[in-house]
Design an enzyme around this catalytic site. Sequence first.
Site, PDB file in Angstrom:
ATOM      1  CB  SER A  66       4.332  -2.174 -25.101  1.00 60.91           C
ATOM      2  OG  SER A  66       4.319  -3.013 -23.971  1.00 60.91           O
ATOM      3  CE  LYS A  69       6.249  -1.188 -22.233  1.00 61.77           C
ATOM      4  NZ  LYS A  69       6.771  -2.564 -22.422  1.00 61.77           N
ATOM      5  CE1 TYR A 193       4.893  -0.005 -18.366  1.00 65.82           C
ATOM      6  CE2 TYR A 193       3.942  -1.772 -17.054  1.00 65.82           C
ATOM      7  CZ  TYR A 193       4.596  -1.341 -18.185  1.00 65.82           C
ATOM      8  OH  TYR A 193       4.964  -2.256 -19.145  1.00 65.82           O
ATOM      9  CE1 TYR A 245       8.539  -5.127 -25.390  1.00 73.38           C
ATOM     10  CE2 TYR A 245       6.911  -6.215 -26.794  1.00 73.38           C
ATOM     11  CZ  TYR A 245       7.238  -5.259 -25.850  1.00 73.38           C
ATOM     12  OH  TYR A 245       6.275  -4.431 -25.360  1.00 73.38           O
ATOM     13  CB  VAL A 263       0.318  -7.458 -25.707  1.00 70.66           C
ATOM     14  CG1 VAL A 263       1.763  -7.882 -25.582  1.00 70.66           C
ATOM     15  CG2 VAL A 263      -0.154  -6.683 -24.493  1.00 70.66           C
TER      16      VAL A 263
END
Length: 310
Positions: A66, A69, A193, A245, A263
């Site tokens: 992630s 992103k 993605y 998050y 992760v």
Amino acid sequence: MAELDLQGLLAEVAREMEPHRGEGAVADYIPPLARVDPRRFGMAIITCDGRAAEVGDAWMPFSIQSISKVFTLTMALEKHGEALWRRVGREPSGSRFNSIVQLEAEKGVPRNPFINAGAIVVTDAVLSERRPDEAIAEIRDFFRKLADNDTIDIDREVAEQEAATGFRNFSLANFMKGFGNIHAAVEDSLHTYFNQCAIRITCRQLARAGLFLANGGVDPIRGERITSAERVRRINAIMLTCGHYDASGEFAFQVGLPGKSGVGGGILAIVPGHAAIAVWSPGLNEAGNSQVGTLALEKLVRRTDWNVFD
């Protein structure tokens, strides 16, 4: 900055991390990530004036997941400008990174670009009526350019396993497609993605790639503008409020820097005006963020004045 012994600082932090190495649980829902040794630990710093320091496994590639992103958000903003914010919000979610609950009430517009739903929308914007292989190559090449390293590539096994196990992501994408917020074919957006998240990168490369975020959008080593200073302020703001998050508030409280986790166990942290920091330790806490990596950043900022709240 000049008076800081960066290598000495990292060595001290690494010594403090020694009894903690192996803490946390590796991401076991993606088989290649489940095989990673949880005792691995690496950390790198690159400053805006070109100094660098590293410790531990800083040259060992890991799965970016992630953290990618942040970079696709930069690309999408360059392509679409402020129009992107009609498709994705800028608020913390307060929910798990792969939750579908809020999308129903908010008519398919994800809360922010860093939860999975928001990142899929951003990737769809990068894809922008092209073939997935073209967009994937553009994303990979963006990393290679920013990190000044042509060896950065995609781990095909990780990408395949992301697709094989990404049932929630398929649900999120199809749900948003129903609201008209995914423009490409769902399969094309998700293929892009999954490959984006499967990029392999080292701490040293990641810190180098993120350096423009510490320098107002300009790569200070090459002197090239990557994006505007205004966009960098906004990206850093979203990293601070949403980059971890539903544990983003805790990260801001303990570390006090814009950051983005993945992760795979990596974290990119930005010290505006000073440096980019990358840390990698595969064991995750309950929120899905690197447990030892977060602790290492806490220890580092206590030894410096690198806190946006100071």
